[in-house]
Design a protein around this motif. Sequence first.
Motif, mmCIF file in Angstrom:
data_model
loop_
_atom_site.group_PDB
_atom_site.id
_atom_site.type_symbol
_atom_site.label_atom_id
_atom_site.label_comp_id
_atom_site.label_asym_id
_atom_site.label_seq_id
_atom_site.Cartn_x
_atom_site.Cartn_y
_atom_site.Cartn_z
ATOM 1 N N ALA A 756 -12.820 10.130 137.634
ATOM 2 C CA ALA A 756 -13.207 9.888 136.245
ATOM 3 C C ALA A 756 -13.405 11.203 135.490
ATOM 4 C CB ALA A 756 -14.478 9.043 136.199
ATOM 5 N N ARG A 757 -14.018 12.171 136.140
ATOM 6 C CA ARG A 757 -14.270 13.453 135.485
ATOM 7 C C ARG A 757 -12.960 14.128 135.087
ATOM 8 N NH1 ARG A 757 -14.750 18.778 136.556
ATOM 9 N NH2 ARG A 757 -14.127 18.556 138.734
ATOM 10 N N LEU A 758 -11.982 14.103 135.996
ATOM 11 C CA LEU A 758 -10.687 14.714 135.690
ATOM 12 C C LEU A 758 -9.930 13.919 134.627
ATOM 13 C CD1 LEU A 758 -9.581 15.623 139.317
ATOM 14 C CD2 LEU A 758 -10.006 17.267 137.484
ATOM 15 N N ALA A 759 -10.024 12.607 134.682
ATOM 16 C CA ALA A 759 -9.269 11.768 133.748
ATOM 17 C C ALA A 759 -9.683 12.007 132.300
ATOM 18 C CB ALA A 759 -9.446 10.299 134.104
ATOM 19 N N LEU A 760 -10.900 12.429 132.071
ATOM 20 C CA LEU A 760 -11.376 12.650 130.709
ATOM 21 C C LEU A 760 -10.876 13.956 130.107
ATOM 22 C CD1 LEU A 760 -15.072 11.383 130.757
ATOM 23 C CD2 LEU A 760 -12.985 10.159 130.186
ATOM 24 N N THR A 761 -10.285 14.845 130.908
ATOM 25 C CA THR A 761 -9.796 16.113 130.371
ATOM 26 C C THR A 761 -8.485 15.900 129.625
ATOM 27 O OG1 THR A 761 -8.526 16.673 132.355
ATOM 28 C CG2 THR A 761 -10.853 17.348 132.312
ATOM 29 N N LYS A 762 -8.284 16.691 128.570
ATOM 30 C CA LYS A 762 -7.060 16.551 127.771
ATOM 31 C C LYS A 762 -5.823 16.931 128.583
ATOM 32 C CE LYS A 762 -7.162 21.121 125.467
ATOM 33 N NZ LYS A 762 -8.201 21.718 126.327
ATOM 34 N N GLU A 763 -5.982 17.864 129.539
ATOM 35 C CA GLU A 763 -4.842 18.263 130.367
ATOM 36 C C GLU A 763 -4.361 17.117 131.260
ATOM 37 O OE1 GLU A 763 -7.233 21.925 129.393
ATOM 38 O OE2 GLU A 763 -7.684 19.924 130.167
ATOM 39 N N SER A 764 -5.304 16.389 131.855
ATOM 40 C CA SER A 764 -4.926 15.253 132.699
ATOM 41 C C SER A 764 -4.301 14.143 131.869
ATOM 42 C CB SER A 764 -6.146 14.726 133.465
ATOM 43 O OG SER A 764 -6.546 15.644 134.454
ATOM 44 N N GLN A 765 -4.836 13.909 130.698
ATOM 45 C CA GLN A 765 -4.259 12.881 129.830
ATOM 46 C C GLN A 765 -2.838 13.253 129.403
ATOM 47 O OE1 GLN A 765 -7.147 12.137 126.674
ATOM 48 N NE2 GLN A 765 -8.787 12.079 128.200
ATOM 49 N N ALA A 766 -2.600 14.545 129.192
ATOM 50 C CA ALA A 766 -1.238 14.992 128.862
ATOM 51 C C ALA A 766 -0.300 14.737 130.031
ATOM 52 C CB ALA A 766 -1.259 16.472 128.492
ATOM 53 N N ARG A 767 -0.794 14.945 131.266
ATOM 54 C CA ARG A 767 0.036 14.692 132.440
ATOM 55 C C ARG A 767 0.353 13.199 132.576
ATOM 56 N NH1 ARG A 767 -1.549 18.725 137.495
ATOM 57 N NH2 ARG A 767 -1.462 20.662 136.273
ATOM 58 N N MET A 768 -0.655 12.366 132.350
ATOM 59 C CA MET A 768 -0.429 10.924 132.441
ATOM 60 C C MET A 768 0.587 10.472 131.409
ATOM 61 S SD MET A 768 -4.277 9.421 132.959
ATOM 62 C CE MET A 768 -5.475 10.300 133.961
ATOM 63 N N GLU A 769 0.439 10.937 130.170
ATOM 64 C CA GLU A 769 1.349 10.538 129.100
ATOM 65 C C GLU A 769 2.776 10.996 129.404
ATOM 66 O OE1 GLU A 769 1.613 10.735 124.217
ATOM 67 O OE2 GLU A 769 0.357 12.180 125.296
ATOM 68 N N HIS A 770 2.920 12.207 129.918
ATOM 69 C CA HIS A 770 4.246 12.734 130.238
ATOM 70 C C HIS A 770 4.898 11.912 131.351
ATOM 71 C CE1 HIS A 770 7.269 15.632 131.750
ATOM 72 N NE2 HIS A 770 7.291 16.053 130.503
ATOM 73 N N MET A 771 4.114 11.545 132.351
ATOM 74 C CA MET A 771 4.661 10.738 133.446
ATOM 75 C C MET A 771 5.113 9.375 132.940
ATOM 76 S SD MET A 771 5.512 10.352 136.587
ATOM 77 C CE MET A 771 4.787 11.748 137.455
ATOM 78 N N LEU A 772 4.334 8.752 132.066
ATOM 79 C CA LEU A 772 4.686 7.439 131.541
ATOM 80 C C LEU A 772 5.933 7.494 130.663
ATOM 81 C CD1 LEU A 772 1.101 6.155 130.691
ATOM 82 C CD2 LEU A 772 2.642 5.173 132.394
ATOM 83 N N LYS A 773 6.101 8.592 129.923
ATOM 84 C CA LYS A 773 7.242 8.701 129.020
ATOM 85 C C LYS A 773 8.493 9.207 129.713
ATOM 86 C CE LYS A 773 4.816 9.369 124.605
ATOM 87 N NZ LYS A 773 4.584 10.296 123.463
ATOM 88 N N LYS A 774 8.321 10.221 130.584
ATOM 89 C CA LYS A 774 9.477 10.903 131.161
ATOM 90 C C LYS A 774 9.751 10.525 132.616
ATOM 91 C CE LYS A 774 9.987 13.585 127.484
ATOM 92 N NZ LYS A 774 11.169 13.520 126.601
ATOM 93 N N GLY A 775 8.734 9.970 133.288
ATOM 94 C CA GLY A 775 8.905 9.658 134.703
ATOM 95 C C GLY A 775 8.884 10.876 135.598
ATOM 96 N N LYS A 776 8.409 12.009 135.060
ATOM 97 C CA LYS A 776 8.352 13.259 135.813
ATOM 98 C C LYS A 776 6.991 13.913 135.604
ATOM 99 C CE LYS A 776 13.298 14.196 135.185
ATOM 100 N NZ LYS A 776 14.294 15.150 134.633
#
Length: 780
Positions: A756-776
Amino acid sequence: MPEIHCVAVLGAGVMGARIAAHLANTGHRVLLYDQDRSRAEAGLQGALKAKPAAFFLPQLARAVTPLGIDDDAARVAEADWVCEAIPEVLEWKQQLFRQLVEHIRPDAVLSTNTSGLPAEAIAAGMPEDLRRRFLVTHFFNPPRYLRLLELAALPEGDPQVLAAFRRYAEERLGKGVVEVCHTPNFIANRVGVFSMLHSLHTALAQGLGVEEVDALSGRLIGRPKSATFRTADVVGLDTLVHVTQATHAACANDPWRSTFELPDFLPRLVERGDIGQKAGRGFYLKEGREIRQLDMGSLEYVPQRKPRFDSLRSWRGWKDLRQRLHKLYYEDDRAGTWLRAVIGESLCYAAWHLQEIAGGRIERVDQALREGFGWDLGPFELWDAIGPERSLALLRREGRRLAPWLDSFLQHGDNRFYRWQGARLQVWRPGREAYEEVVQPSETLQLESCRRLHPAAYRSWSASLQDIGEGVGCLHLHSVLQPELNPIDESVIETFEAALQVVPDRGWKGLVITHDGQNFCAGANLQMILGLARGGKASRIEQVCAQFQEAIRRLRFAPFPVVAAPFQICLGGGVELSTSMDRVVAHAELYAGLVEAGVGVIPAGGGCLRVLQHAAKGLAGRRPGPFPPVQRAFEAIGFARVSSSAAEAFRMGLFDPESEIEINRERLLARARRSVLELAAEYTPPETVELQLPGIGGRTALEQSVIAFRRSGKISEHDARIGHSLARVLSGGESAAPGRPVGEDELLALEREEFARLALTKESQARMEHMLKKGKPLRN
């Protein structure tokens, strides 16, 4: 036929060396021959460097001994099977066999890997007893990944040898075996190469470009992602030219012979060295980060243009392949016109030559194209999807050449080549004008047969509970929204809970977790986590993790055995689910990893706990102390590595050291069911574990490694932050100390907190969004 433990592979080229690698993968001792030992060694080294990997593990290459024909011919006598895989030159093959025949054991099997030369000619002059043990064993490259083995004996061949070798190839090598007739290119290459060349000719006639054809002929229609022209580049345009010319020469009476006449530009590409992936340029050219496509008119490389077809906007999103094909085939735009021309002619070709190449057996043609060319549906399975009656009427109006037996099929059949009668799959048999049961290989179990025999005991949006016979149930995943990845969502967790009641209520002895889709499970619902993280809802994220952890634990500690049978892609939550069960029976082709770091978090479904547990168990005999298991777990999780095989996944410590591997995907469900029955005989649920962890001292050591990686520039600042979180969890947090073991509940709480602590960081959210959009993964 003797039991096969030692195999002599003759020829250490690309195919021979990779056959040797796969034999080593499956526990054989291999003698790899070439003209001399140095060439054989070079072939072995080539197999070790191959991508995708030819060996399950690099150390398996130790089972392969490079030898030279001239110096080591006598050692052929050690082999139970002698497999020739030298270039397709008849005189070379004949000369090689004359040189070795005196050394081949009187009970050994001898085979050739040919597809383009007559087996009778290769075996000419061999002693009669050897001819009876002589087979065609046609592998497809790469032999580890393409399941097809086309198999044939000479007319005077011993049928018992043929049958025994077939069983051996299925059980030991994991092959899908298709018995073929002695015709040029057998089944898969004959139909598959025809389809590729007809696609090319049609593209030229209709003015479609390279990228447009590949957009229409890949995953859209159930073919490999490499589609038509990327596949040609991978195979090699020189190889394609050779196979095409050989087919044209050998098929003088083929009504479609002109299709095997090469377009003028293809030999010109080969002459100038543009032979595909091997040369870095073929139908595609990569320049820096840009990929350019060949203009087939000018033979210049031009920028790619995103293909636009009206029908694709309507039907590309349809998840069901058969429904999508049915819609696309009858569209009137450029895409539909091209697909009808290419698919329709390929179906006509397969039907016309059915008796010649497959002895009239439709299922052999379909299996050969599925397992040799990677098609999701063989020609006749595809024909069922688009509707035989409607498509045949259209083909007849277009004046296509139709096999005479199709008229009888339309008159007496059920407008489909395959049909289910209860739990038995039947196929139309031309000449007999009737349906016959499709014979399945021994010791296989089809989930679809079970579904037709028993209604689902429980069904949700993404998972079901199914009776699979012998008092065993199956929890199988079938995501409606993402059927190729099968992520774990709320309905899957609801099915976990339902299993706790359904299994005892039905009197089942235990449960298998698997399914018959493309990939086992690619993790959890990342979209939901991202939404909660953006809302700053840390407590809700911890609650979701807790629900997932508890659902898995309730299955783990259920009063019945649970066996997971993962295969292909198994990531994140899929690994956590599998590794928490009583036993794992994995398919050999398993690409598994706890990859949460790639999306900015750490495993929080029990993954850290179970990998620690497995590491401690694997190292227990060495009495290493508390830190080495933690270090091993950190390496497995922190770098987000994905295994290249089940064997590597076990070596990484993702699963219990006592897990099992099944080489043949078709036998996976039956083997997992057998494993449940073995456990059920005297079953006692596992106990919760307590782990001796190093605490602050171990955490500090791990963090120092993370700091060193950061200073060297190997990882980013956010990678380091993830590493520190993982170090805290794996070392046992603040309460771990010598003499005070850490329990499951404590470790699971640490997982949730750091996730949960990591998920709240903007960097982790950027990684999640990139994976969902690009699959990488994004490295930020």
